[in-house]
Design a protein around this motif. Structure first.
Motif, short mmCIF file in Angstrom:
data_model
loop_
_atom_site.label_atom_id
_atom_site.label_comp_id
_atom_site.label_asym_id
_atom_site.label_seq_id
_atom_site.Cartn_x
_atom_site.Cartn_y
_atom_site.Cartn_z
N GLN A 52 47.55 30.06 55.81
CA GLN A 52 47.05 31.47 55.96
C GLN A 52 47.94 32.35 55.42
O GLN A 52 47.81 33.82 54.98
CB GLN A 52 47.33 31.57 57.42
N THR A 53 49.48 32.14 55.32
CA THR A 53 50.42 32.91 54.82
C THR A 53 50.08 33.04 53.41
O THR A 53 50.12 34.32 52.85
CB THR A 53 52.02 32.13 54.77
N GLU A 54 49.90 32.26 52.54
CA GLU A 54 49.49 32.11 51.10
C GLU A 54 48.09 33.14 51.06
O GLU A 54 48.12 34.25 50.01
CB GLU A 54 49.29 31.15 50.54
N MET A 55 47.27 33.16 51.86
CA MET A 55 45.98 33.88 52.05
C MET A 55 46.30 35.37 52.06
O MET A 55 45.78 36.22 51.38
CB MET A 55 45.04 33.42 52.95
N LEU B 228 41.38 31.19 58.51
CA LEU B 228 40.48 31.81 57.66
C LEU B 228 41.16 30.78 56.43
O LEU B 228 41.95 30.27 56.17
CB LEU B 228 40.89 33.41 57.25
N GLY B 229 39.92 31.04 55.37
CA GLY B 229 40.20 30.55 53.98
C GLY B 229 40.12 28.76 54.12
O GLY B 229 40.96 28.31 53.16
N LEU B 230 39.53 28.29 55.02
CA LEU B 230 39.67 26.90 55.29
C LEU B 230 38.37 25.90 54.71
O LEU B 230 38.03 24.99 55.00
CB LEU B 230 39.91 26.66 56.61
N GLY B 231 38.11 26.38 53.45
CA GLY B 231 37.01 25.49 52.84
C GLY B 231 36.23 26.42 51.67
O GLY B 231 35.74 27.29 52.22
N GLY B 232 36.26 25.84 50.48
CA GLY B 232 35.18 26.31 49.53
C GLY B 232 35.65 27.44 48.76
O GLY B 232 34.71 27.93 47.63
N PHE B 233 36.61 28.19 49.16
CA PHE B 233 36.82 29.29 48.27
C PHE B 233 37.61 28.88 46.79
O PHE B 233 38.28 28.00 46.68
CB PHE B 233 37.83 30.27 49.01
N LEU B 234 37.34 29.75 45.75
CA LEU B 234 37.83 29.56 44.47
C LEU B 234 39.20 30.27 44.39
O LEU B 234 39.37 31.48 45.39
CB LEU B 234 36.91 30.02 43.46
N PRO B 235 40.03 30.20 43.42
CA PRO B 235 41.24 30.61 43.49
C PRO B 235 41.32 32.32 43.27
O PRO B 235 42.27 32.80 43.98
CB PRO B 235 42.02 30.17 42.29
N ASP B 236 40.37 32.78 42.86
CA ASP B 236 40.47 34.16 42.94
C ASP B 236 39.52 34.72 43.88
O ASP B 236 39.50 36.16 43.98
CB ASP B 236 39.40 34.67 41.66
N ASP B 237 39.15 34.28 44.86
CA ASP B 237 38.47 34.66 45.97
C ASP B 237 39.41 35.41 46.99
O ASP B 237 40.59 34.96 46.96
CB ASP B 237 37.64 33.79 46.66
N ASP B 238 39.08 36.22 47.62
CA ASP B 238 39.63 36.79 48.98
C ASP B 238 39.14 36.82 49.99
O ASP B 238 38.50 37.53 50.88
CB ASP B 238 39.67 38.46 48.58
N PRO B 239 39.40 35.47 50.75
CA PRO B 239 38.99 35.12 52.16
C PRO B 239 39.12 36.28 53.20
O PRO B 239 38.36 36.36 53.97
CB PRO B 239 39.85 33.64 52.46
#
Length: 311
Positions: free
Chosen positions: A295-298, A197-208
């Motif tokens: 993934q851990t940071e997400m 998850l979270g492998l492209g396009g998300f902004l810092p404040d997003d919650d993938p």
């Protein structure tokens, strides 16, 4: 090339490197006007170009009959060969709007800041940097058709509807062929592999992760469809499989929360190295280690947003 349903075929296109998956499923959809449309046409290699051309021939088409390319997301194992067809033959490429916008942004815009933020030990900095740097520049690709959730693809005689399923990337989509009861899931739901998850396009404040959990829940509405995944074999029961993946992420989140509780000052690297990854942390090298850190940071950001860290 394998026939799936009336006017629907799949061509398996190998990735140029061995990894968790080894081929991408490129789907061919015939329309009522003599054309054919591609979904996820794989990595851009000479071998894949030849394989695609051979598959089209077996289905009764030529490259000149390709009317459009739709990619479920922006990764090169799904979009790459489509960009070549766009540049060489003028074939229009369709992506979700958020994926189109993400093409102007790198996955890791500040590689050194990312490495420092994760707390990478000195002995591993070069390894992580080697995998971060190629992803620290915009992909340099483009889309001609911008899609939104609920849109119908312009395929004469077919009703293929866009289902926005953010999580793997910000603009990941599934495609529901209502006329044939088929669901093309890209990397959102795979039969065996648990997609990152979270492998492209998300902004810092997003919650993938939060977005992905909502996207997995959407799959219940399509449980009657046969699933055509981006990698692996076709299957039925997308609701059950999506729930399995979602539950796995929830268990991983609980594991990471417990690790933080035990060591509140631990870095992303330290937490990731203690997670019970399939195959073990030491077996994760190169991109796989980078993915584990991401993934851990997400998960940490998702837990912080929910206010459950340290409780």
């Amino acid at each position: 090339m394998t026939s799936i349903a009336e006017g629907v075929w799949v061509v398996e296109l190998p990735l140029p490197h061995r990894g968790v998956v080894e081929t991408t499923n490129c789907y061919l959809l015939a329309d009522d006007a003599g054309g054919v449309h591609l979904v996820d046409p794989g990595w851009d290699t000479p071998d894949n170009h030849a394989r695609l051309e051979a598959g089209l021939t077996d289905a009764g088409f030529a490259l000149d009959d390709v009317r459009s390319v739709t990619a479920t997301h922006l990764h090169p194992d799904h979009l790459g060969l489509g960009s070549r067809l766009r540049s060489e033959r003028g074939v229009p490429v369709a992506l979700h709007r958020l994926e189109h916008e993400a093409l102007t942004r790198p996955l890791y815009p500040e590689p050194d800041e990312t490495i420092a933020r994760w707390g990478i030990p000195a002995d591993f900095v070069d390894e992580v940097r080697a995998n971060v740097l190629p992803r620290s520049q915009p992909p340099g690709l483009a889309a001609d058709v911008v899609l939104e959730d609920g849109d119908l693809l312009p395929l004469p005689g077919r009703a293929v509807r866009v289902v926005h399923t953010p999580g793997h990337t910000v603009g990941s989509i599934c495609l529901h062929d209502e006329s044939a009861a088929l669901l093309m899931t890209g990397d959102h739901v795979l039969p065996i592999v648990n997609p990152g998850l979270g492998l492209g396009g998300f902004l810092p404040d997003d919650d993938p992760l939060g977005l992905a959990l909502d996207s997995y829940a959407r799959m219940a509405a399509y449980d009657d469809a046969e699933v055509l995944p981006g990698h692996g074999v076709r299957f039925h029961g997308v609701a059950t499989r999506a729930t399995q993946i979602a539950d796995r992420h929830r268990r991983r989140g609980a594991e990471i929360a417990a690790l933080v509780d035990a060591d509140p000052g631990a870095s992303v690297w330290q937490i990731a190295s203690r997670v019970n990854w399939t195959g073990g942390w030491e077996a994760l090298v190169g991109f796989l280690r980078l993915s584990a850190l991401s993934q851990t940071e997400m998960h940490l950001r998702h837990l912080a947003r929910r206010g459950t860290l340290g409780k």
